[in-house]
Design an enzyme around this catalytic site. Structure first.
Site, short mmCIF file in Angstrom:
data_model
loop_
_atom_site.label_atom_id
_atom_site.label_comp_id
_atom_site.label_asym_id
_atom_site.label_seq_id
_atom_site.Cartn_x
_atom_site.Cartn_y
_atom_site.Cartn_z
N LYS A 179 0.83 -1.21 0.00
CA LYS A 179 0.00 0.00 0.00
C LYS A 179 0.87 1.26 0.00
CE LYS A 179 -3.92 -2.14 2.34
NZ LYS A 179 -4.70 -2.20 3.59
N HIS A 234 0.10 -6.13 18.03
CA HIS A 234 -0.88 -7.20 17.95
C HIS A 234 -1.44 -7.52 19.32
CE1 HIS A 234 2.63 -9.73 18.92
NE2 HIS A 234 3.21 -9.21 17.85
#
Length: 154
Positions: free
Chosen positions: A84, A135
């Site tokens: 991206k 995470h």
């Protein structure tokens, strides 16, 4: 007034040092992956999924942790976020295994580029990449910043 997407993702920072003006163009990519999505893919496709997406070092690292799915999810998110930031997506310009994550002795993660990712980043003038990984038990997030530097006489 809302900025367009390109303006939001690309910023210019100017600094003056020792009579030289350095202009850095930054490109940002981010991705969030549900850990259970990775678990389901591993359950469905097993080792073939792992070998298609991750290199041997990434597989060994993740399998050696207490929560392998979380590590795989963070690395999957990094590959997506890098593509991206590059503006190409995964495919012709960048393959899954062309972007991997290493870990310094300090624990800091870093991007390792190979194959088409190297030539794609270089052709766009990017010389450096920084990443941040986070995470939880259920989610993994990666942020990738690609840096293009130019130096001009002050």
């Amino acid at each position: 007034m809302h900025e367009n997407r390109k303006d939001c993702l690309s910023r210019t920072i100017k600094s003056v040092s020792c009579g030289t003006v350095e202009i850095s163009d930054l490109s940002l990519g981010t991705d969030i992956v549900e850990t259970n999505r990775i678990v389901r893919l591993i359950e469905r496709f097993g080792e073939s999924f792992l070998r298609k997406i991750f290199n041997g070092d990434e597989i060994a690292y993740c399998l050696g942790t207490s929560n392998p799915a979380s590590g795989f999810a963070a690395r999957f998110a990094t590959k997506e976020a890098f593509s991206k930031a590059l503006g190409t997506g995964i495919g012709k310009s960048v393959g899954w295994k062309d972007v991997s994550v290493g870990k310094k002795a300090s624990g800091e993660p870093y991007v390792i580029l190979s194959g088409k990712a190297v030539s794609s980043a270089q052709s766009l003038g990017f010389s450096e990449a920084k990443i941040s990984l986070s995470h939880t038990k259920t989610l993994a997030q990666a942020i990738v910043v690609l840096i293009r530097k130019q130096h001009f006489p002050g």
